[in-house]
Design an enzyme around this catalytic site. Structure first.
Site, mmCIF file in Angstrom:
data_model
loop_
_atom_site.group_PDB
_atom_site.id
_atom_site.type_symbol
_atom_site.label_atom_id
_atom_site.label_comp_id
_atom_site.label_asym_id
_atom_site.label_seq_id
_atom_site.Cartn_x
_atom_site.Cartn_y
_atom_site.Cartn_z
ATOM 1 N N CYS A 102 0.838 -1.196 0.000
ATOM 2 C CA CYS A 102 0.000 0.000 0.000
ATOM 3 C C CYS A 102 0.880 1.255 0.000
ATOM 4 C CB CYS A 102 -0.913 0.002 1.220
ATOM 5 S SG CYS A 102 -2.088 1.370 1.272
ATOM 6 N N CYS A 103 1.882 1.289 0.870
ATOM 7 C CA CYS A 103 2.776 2.442 0.947
ATOM 8 C C CYS A 103 3.558 2.609 -0.350
ATOM 9 C CB CYS A 103 3.740 2.302 2.113
ATOM 10 S SG CYS A 103 2.996 2.607 3.728
ATOM 11 N N CYS A 140 -1.612 8.297 7.145
ATOM 12 C CA CYS A 140 -2.901 7.893 6.591
ATOM 13 C C CYS A 140 -3.824 7.462 7.727
ATOM 14 C CB CYS A 140 -2.710 6.750 5.602
ATOM 15 S SG CYS A 140 -1.802 7.235 4.113
ATOM 16 N N CYS A 185 -3.943 3.821 9.240
ATOM 17 C CA CYS A 185 -2.720 3.323 9.879
ATOM 18 C C CYS A 185 -2.200 4.269 10.957
ATOM 19 C CB CYS A 185 -1.644 3.095 8.819
ATOM 20 S SG CYS A 185 -2.109 1.892 7.554
ATOM 21 N N CYS A 220 7.080 4.389 5.824
ATOM 22 C CA CYS A 220 6.266 4.103 4.643
ATOM 23 C C CYS A 220 7.115 3.602 3.486
ATOM 24 C CB CYS A 220 5.495 5.345 4.215
ATOM 25 S SG CYS A 220 6.554 6.696 3.667
#
Length: 219
Positions: A101-102, A183, A186, A208
């Protein structure tokens, strides 16, 4: 580094024809670097990696600070749409694979800037975690883009002294106990004096990838 040292470095690079850009997550501790950029050279692009998962308060704070400091903001969105950021079970990656995702939402979108500019300026500080303590003020980075960490040696007290001196606005979520804001899925309020303990709770993850994956390419 002091303001005068940072200003001299930036102006020297500009005189040499070096191109500079900055990234910021627009948190309270981001304010000194952003404010100094506004004082030194407002034309320097400030990249905000808009993952689509930020708190609404962060987006509002970004806009407020950009207006107040007259910054040259560039809002960068991921190259891969959210519908394509799912695992085989259909779950979004932030629930099953936060590293992926990062990468898709932060690391990959930054790559074009690293290829285009000579210097990448960030507001990270050594006191934030062990990885950042190992970094240096000047680091050779990927795509021959030099990393510049002007406030690496600044303490929390120095950050707040600067904010108080110039009467800079705090991030709205500070009042609710947040100390490191990324985000929304998280990020939680920290459970200790370590401000970044609220990030990626329950996972062996502290970054990240911008300051680990990309830093690993440095000599």
């Amino acid at each position: 580094m002091t303001f005068e040292e940072i200003e001299t470095r930036i102006r020297n690079w500009a005189a040499q024809g070096k191109t500079i850009f900055a990234t910021s997550s627009f948190q309270t501790h981001s304010l000194p670097m952003l404010h100094m950029l506004g004082r030194i050279d407002r034309s320097i692009p400030v990249v905000f990696l808009d993952t689509g998962y930020h708190f609404p308060e962060t987006i509002a704070f970004r806009d407020l600070v950009t207006r107040q400091f007259n910054l040259n903001l560039i809002n960068v969105v991921p190259q891969v749409s959210k519908i394509n950021q799912r695992d085989e079970s259909g779950r979004l990656y932030f629930t099953s694979n936060p590293e992926r995702c990062c990468y898709l939402n932060k690391v990959q979108p930054l790559e074009p800037f690293l290829k285009r500019y000579d210097v990448w300026m960030t507001g990270i500080r050594a006191g934030q975690n062990a990885n950042r303590r190992a970094l240096q003020t000047f680091v050779e980075g990927p795509h021959e883009c030099r990393r510049f960490h002007p406030v690496l040696d600044w303490t929390v007290a120095m950050i707040h002294d600067y904010i108080d001196e110039y009467h800079l606005p705090p991030h709205p979520l500070d009042a609710f106990g947040y100390r490191s804001i990324g985000c929304e899925p998280c990020t939680a309020r920290p459970d200790s004096s370590d401000g970044r303990s609220g990030r990626w709770i329950g996972q062996h993850k502290t970054e990240c990838g911008l300051h680990t994956d990309l830093a690993q390419e440095s000599p």
